[in-house]
Design a protein around this motif. Sequence first.
Motif, PDB file in Angstrom:
ATOM      1  N   PHE A  35       0.753  -1.333   0.092  1.00 19.07           N
ATOM      2  CA  PHE A  35       0.036   0.051   0.085  1.00 19.07           C
ATOM      3  C   PHE A  35       0.696   1.418   0.128  1.00 19.07           C
ATOM      4  N   VAL A  36       0.835   2.242  -0.933  1.00 20.39           N
ATOM      5  CA  VAL A  36       1.416   3.368  -1.149  1.00 20.39           C
ATOM      6  C   VAL A  36       0.554   4.562  -0.974  1.00 20.39           C
ATOM      7  N   LEU A  37       0.683   5.243   0.284  1.00 21.29           N
ATOM      8  CA  LEU A  37      -0.341   6.327   0.680  1.00 21.29           C
ATOM      9  C   LEU A  37       0.639   7.701   0.105  1.00 21.29           C
ATOM     10  N   PRO A  65       0.728 -10.984   4.369  1.00 19.72           N
ATOM     11  CA  PRO A  65       1.887 -10.140   3.847  1.00 19.72           C
ATOM     12  C   PRO A  65       1.513  -8.749   3.450  1.00 19.72           C
ATOM     13  N   ILE A  66       1.598  -7.670   4.157  1.00 15.71           N
ATOM     14  CA  ILE A  66       1.330  -6.668   3.229  1.00 15.71           C
ATOM     15  C   ILE A  66       2.460  -5.350   3.813  1.00 15.71           C
ATOM     16  N   ALA A  67       2.769  -4.495   3.216  1.00 15.56           N
ATOM     17  CA  ALA A  67       3.413  -3.620   3.559  1.00 15.56           C
ATOM     18  C   ALA A  67       2.916  -1.871   3.287  1.00 15.56           C
ATOM     19  N   VAL A  68       2.983  -1.125   4.242  1.00 10.50           N
ATOM     20  CA  VAL A  68       2.562   0.084   3.974  1.00 10.50           C
ATOM     21  C   VAL A  68       3.482   1.292   3.795  1.00 10.50           C
ATOM     22  N   LEU A  69       3.524   1.988   3.150  1.00  9.04           N
ATOM     23  CA  LEU A  69       4.553   2.854   2.679  1.00  9.04           C
ATOM     24  C   LEU A  69       3.861   4.221   2.429  1.00  9.04           C
TER      25      LEU A  69
END
Length: 343
Positions: A35-37, A65-69
């Motif tokens: 996720f790119v915010l 398996p998620i990553a937040v940027l």
Amino acid sequence: DLEDILIGSFSDAFTYILNLMRTSGDQSSMPPVLFVLEEFDLLAQHPKQSLLYTLFDIAQSQQTPIAVLGVTARIDVMDLLEKRVKSRFSHRQIHVCNAKTLDDFISIARVALSIHSSDQQQQQQIPKAFVDTFNSKVEDILSSESVLSYISEVFDIGKDARQILRTFVVAVSKISNSQPYIDMAHVKPAIARERESAKMLILSSISLLDLCLIISMKSLVQSGNSKYNFEMVYNEYKTFMSRHMIAASGGGAMKVYKKPVALKAFETLVELEIVRPIITSAVLSEAGSGASGRNDLLAGSSQGVRAPKEYRMVQLMLEPGQVLDLVSQRLDVPVVIRRWAQQ
């Protein structure tokens, strides 16, 4: 695939996706999601910060398996986060600096506009002669005096690479089979638009009545009035229109708007901050520090401003030359109004 699912809003769709990610079963069968915010600080200003909390909570639980940027231009964004959100944040931050030199700043545009045929398959699809010619055209544009001057201005003011790229979007969108290269004729108008004052862009969509009130204030200034109120502006407008109504002939007759309608238009100019109230030291001392920098024309008779709004003194925030430019740019202005503005 959400086509077969009845979803009423973005919130419902997002809730469904999160529940699907939580109940996906085996973690190895779930593909990683990033996720790119953009404008992360705006999300941090939302009440309760529910979106950030939910995403960080899922990422911390390691069920999915998620990553937040998050991407932001504010260095104090961490101070905006609530405690419960901070507790689920990894606190890993990467600070990216702007270009330090003008050459580095220009190279950003060069990389974005040029064709890079490093891939072997891409080299087979695009002829090398075309790539060389295209990149040569880009170099000619970036080395031209007008473009260099504009890029230098952007670099000196804020080093915002997005503004440079936004300027070239129109020129790139004009590329076609008949015109396969970036043309300087499309770049110059884009630069002119970016240089244009934001105030003038707002004024380009005002009504003809708004424009007449602005010209009335310009006439009052030329008559020696440094400050004026709505009554003075409307009297100037009505006097001019009454004098020229007889001169208008046939279908070109102009309408004289009544005072309540003109007052609404005047309030619109105040809301756009094209017209600003004059707040004296006496008003400030009576109203307190809360009146400083505030538009009190539309606030009724509060904050110590006892006069009705029609009689409160104001000032036009445009130079005479800007008024003339505004009139000349519009095609719907009658000839009589144009002459009035030029007086």
